[in-house]
Design a protein around this motif. Structure first.
Motif, PDB file in Angstrom:
ATOM      1  N   ASP A 139     -22.859  84.719  30.085  1.00  0.00           N
ATOM      2  CA  ASP A 139     -24.213  85.585  30.093  1.00  0.00           C
ATOM      3  C   ASP A 139     -24.846  84.993  31.227  1.00  0.00           C
ATOM      4  N   PHE A 140     -25.406  85.913  32.091  1.00  0.00           N
ATOM      5  CA  PHE A 140     -26.206  85.547  33.310  1.00  0.00           C
ATOM      6  C   PHE A 140     -27.657  85.576  33.338  1.00  0.00           C
ATOM      7  N   GLU A 141     -28.380  85.027  33.814  1.00  0.00           N
ATOM      8  CA  GLU A 141     -29.658  85.195  33.757  1.00  0.00           C
ATOM      9  C   GLU A 141     -29.781  86.404  34.894  1.00  0.00           C
ATOM     10  N   LYS A 142     -31.265  87.176  34.550  1.00  0.00           N
ATOM     11  CA  LYS A 142     -31.565  88.148  35.640  1.00  0.00           C
ATOM     12  C   LYS A 142     -32.311  87.547  36.666  1.00  0.00           C
ATOM     13  N   THR A 143     -31.918  87.651  38.057  1.00  0.00           N
ATOM     14  CA  THR A 143     -32.456  87.329  39.352  1.00  0.00           C
ATOM     15  C   THR A 143     -32.996  88.215  40.223  1.00  0.00           C
ATOM     16  N   LYS A 144     -33.548  87.924  41.051  1.00  0.00           N
ATOM     17  CA  LYS A 144     -33.767  88.909  42.575  1.00  0.00           C
ATOM     18  C   LYS A 144     -33.385  88.050  43.687  1.00  0.00           C
ATOM     19  N   ASN A 145     -32.347  88.163  43.939  1.00  0.00           N
ATOM     20  CA  ASN A 145     -31.730  87.290  45.258  1.00  0.00           C
ATOM     21  C   ASN A 145     -31.595  88.201  46.363  1.00  0.00           C
ATOM     22  N   TYR A 146     -31.587  87.418  47.426  1.00  0.00           N
ATOM     23  CA  TYR A 146     -31.128  88.333  48.701  1.00  0.00           C
ATOM     24  C   TYR A 146     -30.113  87.437  49.600  1.00  0.00           C
ATOM     25  N   THR A 147     -29.022  88.126  49.852  1.00  0.00           N
ATOM     26  CA  THR A 147     -27.957  87.313  50.644  1.00  0.00           C
ATOM     27  C   THR A 147     -28.034  88.149  51.939  1.00  0.00           C
ATOM     28  N   PRO A 192     -35.571  83.386  53.629  1.00  0.00           N
ATOM     29  CA  PRO A 192     -35.224  82.793  52.076  1.00  0.00           C
ATOM     30  C   PRO A 192     -33.968  83.451  51.358  1.00  0.00           C
ATOM     31  N   PHE A 193     -32.841  83.411  52.094  1.00  0.00           N
ATOM     32  CA  PHE A 193     -31.744  83.937  51.516  1.00  0.00           C
ATOM     33  C   PHE A 193     -31.088  83.069  50.326  1.00  0.00           C
ATOM     34  N   SER A 194     -30.565  83.388  49.323  1.00  0.00           N
ATOM     35  CA  SER A 194     -30.015  82.622  48.343  1.00  0.00           C
ATOM     36  C   SER A 194     -28.854  82.108  48.776  1.00  0.00           C
ATOM     37  N   LYS A 195     -27.921  82.982  49.589  1.00  0.00           N
ATOM     38  CA  LYS A 195     -26.502  82.617  50.060  1.00  0.00           C
ATOM     39  C   LYS A 195     -26.469  83.236  51.266  1.00  0.00           C
ATOM     40  N   LEU A 196     -25.781  82.513  52.255  1.00  0.00           N
ATOM     41  CA  LEU A 196     -25.215  82.967  53.704  1.00  0.00           C
ATOM     42  C   LEU A 196     -24.046  82.967  53.962  1.00  0.00           C
ATOM     43  N   ILE A 216     -22.257  73.872  60.344  1.00  0.00           N
ATOM     44  CA  ILE A 216     -23.591  74.127  60.130  1.00  0.00           C
ATOM     45  C   ILE A 216     -23.934  73.344  58.707  1.00  0.00           C
ATOM     46  N   ASN A 217     -25.040  72.700  58.593  1.00  0.00           N
ATOM     47  CA  ASN A 217     -25.379  71.843  57.364  1.00  0.00           C
ATOM     48  C   ASN A 217     -26.421  72.853  56.812  1.00  0.00           C
ATOM     49  N   ASP A 218     -26.052  73.676  55.950  1.00  0.00           N
ATOM     50  CA  ASP A 218     -26.848  74.768  55.053  1.00  0.00           C
ATOM     51  C   ASP A 218     -26.190  74.912  53.776  1.00  0.00           C
ATOM     52  N   GLU A 219     -26.928  74.452  52.759  1.00  0.00           N
ATOM     53  CA  GLU A 219     -26.303  74.383  51.534  1.00  0.00           C
ATOM     54  C   GLU A 219     -26.018  75.813  50.861  1.00  0.00           C
ATOM     55  N   ARG A 220     -26.649  76.875  51.813  1.00  0.00           N
ATOM     56  CA  ARG A 220     -26.346  78.072  51.368  1.00  0.00           C
ATOM     57  C   ARG A 220     -25.142  78.910  51.671  1.00  0.00           C
ATOM     58  N   LYS A 221     -24.446  78.198  52.516  1.00  0.00           N
ATOM     59  CA  LYS A 221     -23.252  78.708  53.207  1.00  0.00           C
ATOM     60  C   LYS A 221     -22.158  78.810  52.320  1.00  0.00           C
ATOM     61  N   VAL A 222     -21.344  80.318  52.456  1.00  0.00           N
ATOM     62  CA  VAL A 222     -20.190  80.497  51.664  1.00  0.00           C
ATOM     63  C   VAL A 222     -19.281  81.251  52.475  1.00  0.00           C
ATOM     64  N   LEU A 223     -18.156  80.564  52.418  1.00  0.00           N
ATOM     65  CA  LEU A 223     -17.007  81.120  53.463  1.00  0.00           C
ATOM     66  C   LEU A 223     -16.555  82.615  53.119  1.00  0.00           C
ATOM     67  N   LYS A 224     -16.579  83.571  53.781  1.00  0.00           N
ATOM     68  CA  LYS A 224     -15.968  84.865  53.473  1.00  0.00           C
ATOM     69  C   LYS A 224     -14.621  84.932  53.897  1.00  0.00           C
ATOM     70  N   THR A 225     -13.417  85.180  53.113  1.00  0.00           N
ATOM     71  CA  THR A 225     -12.156  85.112  53.451  1.00  0.00           C
ATOM     72  C   THR A 225     -12.022  86.797  53.871  1.00  0.00           C
ATOM     73  N   ASP A 226     -10.887  86.756  54.673  1.00  0.00           N
ATOM     74  CA  ASP A 226     -10.438  88.172  55.229  1.00  0.00           C
ATOM     75  C   ASP A 226      -9.563  88.871  54.119  1.00  0.00           C
ATOM     76  N   PHE A 284     -27.515  91.883  52.652  1.00  0.00           N
ATOM     77  CA  PHE A 284     -27.551  92.586  54.175  1.00  0.00           C
ATOM     78  C   PHE A 284     -26.521  92.094  54.826  1.00  0.00           C
ATOM     79  N   GLN A 285     -25.958  92.971  55.735  1.00  0.00           N
ATOM     80  CA  GLN A 285     -24.660  92.552  56.688  1.00  0.00           C
ATOM     81  C   GLN A 285     -25.085  92.686  57.980  1.00  0.00           C
TER      82      GLN A 285
END
Length: 722
Positions: free
Chosen positions: A512-520, A536-540, A550-560, A706-707
């Motif tokens: 069960d996930f909490e309701k949030t209002k995040n932007y990525t 203030p993006f929650s993830k990049l 890049i030293n940013d704790e929000r970073k996530v690798l998008k795979t092809d 946003f892309q």
């Protein structure tokens, strides 16, 4: 070496019968709903029952395509259809939708499910996942090379199915949104508009660089010469594309590959019947390629001349006077043949009147000059091709009027004095009266074999019939005939028995996930990151591993969408099924219903991005259904802004023309950016989509993405969001 299954298309009952007559081991077809070929004739429910019955008598399996994405509102209707297929003896159902895959497996654990090529499974990780879920077979992506195919086969136990002939998609199947983005006709819903078969220009640095215009139209796959290599690998099923094709085409292509497979099984040499191949070319061809399966070169994948049937060249225009066209023939021509004259504008028509030596004729031959009345005015020396061959179609149709396929069976007879007469056919045993000593003229072994072999107008023939009997015995001819008829009747009944019906309750364990209002935000260049890093993006999401400096704790690798393997599945935005794990999933997994969300969450996916093809109301319905059914809140993301990716292809226009900085330009002058990443061609939509006015957070969406395609997008984001 196990003989592979030859799997043929059946867009109609006529095509189904043609495929079976030509030697298919199995056919695949679609009903009126939920199939990826909505413009094929397809089958009503009554026709499906007829098809199952007809095919099963011949020992031919029938797989039903239900390989579209299913929206929340259609789930109940979809499962009613699956129940109908199961209860009426379909041999398997072919599925794209991952939620429906999970729902079927858990509800009907004995009903075989095949993973459609639309599910975009192309690596061992994806194959092992669906194998672990209990699927019977996976239809691999058509871009999978024979080397990778061998690796997957060696390291898995699931049945593998590959396409061996027919039309190809230029995009990875299941990953093309071009038709949907441009015209609202979704290929994932079976209504592809064939955008890849349209005219385009290739613009490089502002200049047109192409000559021909059908830049994305693929040749047809043909692997008949290489079929032995696939047999040696132990591939389960060889699939022919063509549910939109004619019964004549289905008959000829099935017959060609039947002969090739049988010849290799008999002699370890593939016999390609050149006469049949020529006939097949007459029936339909866009030129041929061995495809990515056999590592075809980039410049031999597409046929840029035209996207439809090319026909075969039969002559040239040598005169055009007073409404009569003179044609010098290189091949024969018959009345009712279809021809096309290739000029600046193509002229196609059926030949209804033809003159040779000032006389009307039905037939003309090589080197003849014929004259055809017409109101068109082609240029002299224009090429003439035949697109329909009247005599060939007549020949095939005559063959199909008198179906001759027989089912080979094995049997044995036991006739011993003092024991009941026993006839066994394919494991079915029937017994008669006790065999007696002959008082007068005994029956001979030859006569017994003769009577049992009289299968008349049934579809069976004996491959082998053994007999063990005493000498000087009496058996009545009437009794032999009755036993034979009884055994054949039971054999027919056995062929129509389906898979045992078993229904269980669908269950799934979910967090069960909490309701949030995040932007990525998805970014592709360091310069874009520099412009947005303070927001203030929650993830990049980064599209390149180079960003991991890049030293940013929000970073996530998008795979092809194409990955050979995954060393780890943490902190990635995965784009295909083989990568799911302790991570996030991108829109390319085509999630359109609550069951797909539940499937991914149950496999440790913590954030699910919904399909770009869902409307606001459809998203609302999905969330309401999820929360009502599971009593939990999902963790969902939607993409609200960006230049969306229309297709990804292994084919590379930039490489073909040796250019960079390119766009596709359609007939409306719309420009589609082309980006080469990871040796794949990515074609983006001509326009930027802006859905920021929708109140997705109010629906229960936890994350809005946003892309960024270029720096103009960063300006929009800074101005309109923060």
């Amino acid at each position: 070496m196990k003989k592979p299954e030859l799997l043929s298309p059946a867009g109609s009952m006529e095509s189904l019968k043609a495929a079976i007559e030509a030697g298919a081991d199995a056919v695949y077809l679609g009903g009126k709903s939920f199939g990826a070929r909505v413009f094929s004739n397809n089958f009503t429910n009554d026709e499906l029952i007829e098809a199952f019955t007809y095919a099963h008598k011949y020992g031919v399996k029938v797989y039903v395509t239900a390989n579209t994405l299913i929206n929340e509102s259609s789930v109940d209707e979809f499962m009613e259809y699956i129940t109908f297929l199961y209860k009426n003896n379909a041999d398997a159902v072919i599925i794209q939708d991952i939620g429906m895959m999970d729902l079927i497996r858990k509800t009907y654990p004995l009903f075989p499910v095949h993973a459609s090529t639309q599910m975009h499974i192309h690596n061992l990780d994806g194959v092992k996942l669906v194998e672990s879920l209990g699927l019977e077979r996976v239809v691999l992506a058509r871009e999978t090379s024979i080397e990778k195919l061998a690796f997957i086969k060696e390291n898995s136990n699931i049945e593998l199915e590959v396409f061996i002939h027919g039309a190809l998609c230029i995009s990875y199947s299941g990953e093309c949104l071009m038709s949907s983005l441009i015209g609202g006709r979704s290929g994932n819903k079976g209504s592809c508009a064939g955008c890849c078969r349209q005219k385009y220009n290739l613009i490089s640095n502002g200049e047109k660089v192409n000559t021909d215009e059908y830049l994305l139209s693929t040749k047809d796959l043909s692997t008949v010469e290489y079929i032995g290599e696939l047999i040696d690998l132990g591939i389960t099923s060889f699939k022919i594309e063509g549910r939109m094709k004619s019964p004549e085409y289905v008959y000829m292509v099935t017959s060609l590959y039947r002969e090739a497979i049988d010849s290799y099984m008999d002699s370890k040499k593939v016999h390609v019947n050149t006469e049949k191949f020529k006939k097949l070319t007459k029936l339909f061809n866009r030129e041929f390629t061995k495809g990515f399966l056999f590592n075809e070169e980039n410049d031999k994948i597409t046929s840029s001349l035209r996207p439809n049937h090319l026909g075969i060249e039969i002559g040239k225009v040598i005169s055009n006077e007073a409404g009569v066209i003179g044609i010098q023939l290189f091949d024969s021509l018959h009345l009712q043949d279809g021809i096309r004259i290739l000029d600046k504008e193509d002229f196609g028509f059926t030949v209804t009147t033809m003159f040779y030596n000032h006389k009307k004729v039905d037939m003309a031959y090589k080197n003849d000059v014929v004259y055809i009345p017409s109101n068109i005015s082609p240029t002299l020396l224009s090429k003439v091709v035949k697109t329909t061959d009247y005599l060939l179609n007549k020949e095939i149709n005559e063959s199909l009027k008198n179906l001759t396929r027989k089912v080979p069976i094995n049997g044995s007879i036991e006739a011993f004095i003092g024991s009941p007469l026993k006839l066994t056919i394919e494991g079915i045993t029937v017994t008669g009266s006790v065999v007696e000593q002959a008082k007068n003229q005994p029956i001979t072994k030859e006569r017994v074999l003769e009577q049992v072999s009289k299968l008349g107008d049934t579809i069976y023939k004996f491959n082998n019939l053994d007999i063990a009997m005493d000498e000087s015995i009496f058996i009545s001819i009437k009794e032999i005939n009755e036993l034979r008829r009884s055994a054949i009747t039971k054999l027919e009944e056995k062929s129509l028995k389906g898979i045992p019906f078993k229904k269980e309750t669908y269950t799934v364990t979910l967090p069960d996930f909490e309701k949030t209002k995040n932007y990525t935000c998805l970014i592709s260049k360091p310069s874009e990151y520099n412009l947005l890093e303070y927001l203030p993006f929650s993830k990049l999401y980064f599209e390149s591993e180079a960003f991991f400096d890049i030293n940013d704790e929000r970073k996530v690798l998008k795979t092809d969408i194409v990955m050979d393997s995954y060393k780890e599945k943490d902190n990635i935005l995965t784009s295909e099924l083989g990568g799911i794990g302790n991570n996030f999933t991108d829109y390319s997994l085509n999630v359109t219903n609550s069951y797909s969300v539940a499937f991914l969450h149950s496999h440790n996916v913590s954030l699910v991005t919904l399909s770009l093809e869902l409307t606001y109301e459809e998203i609302k319905e999905l969330i309401i259904s999820y929360e009502k059914r599971y009593k939990k809140h999902p963790n969902l993301e939607v993409i609200v802004y960006g230049r969306f990716l229309a297709m990804t292809s292994k084919f590379n226009l930039n490489k073909l023309y040796n250019v960079t900085d390119t766009h596709l330009q359609d007939r409306f002058k719309n420009m589609y950016p082309i980006v080469i990443k990871n040796d794949l061609m990515h074609i983006y939509n001509y326009e930027v989509k802006d859905l920021t006015n929708n109140s997705y957070f109010d629906l229960g969406i936890n994350s809005i993405r946003f892309q960024v395609f270029d720096e103009k997008d960063t300006t929009f984001i800074k101005k309109n969001l923060f």
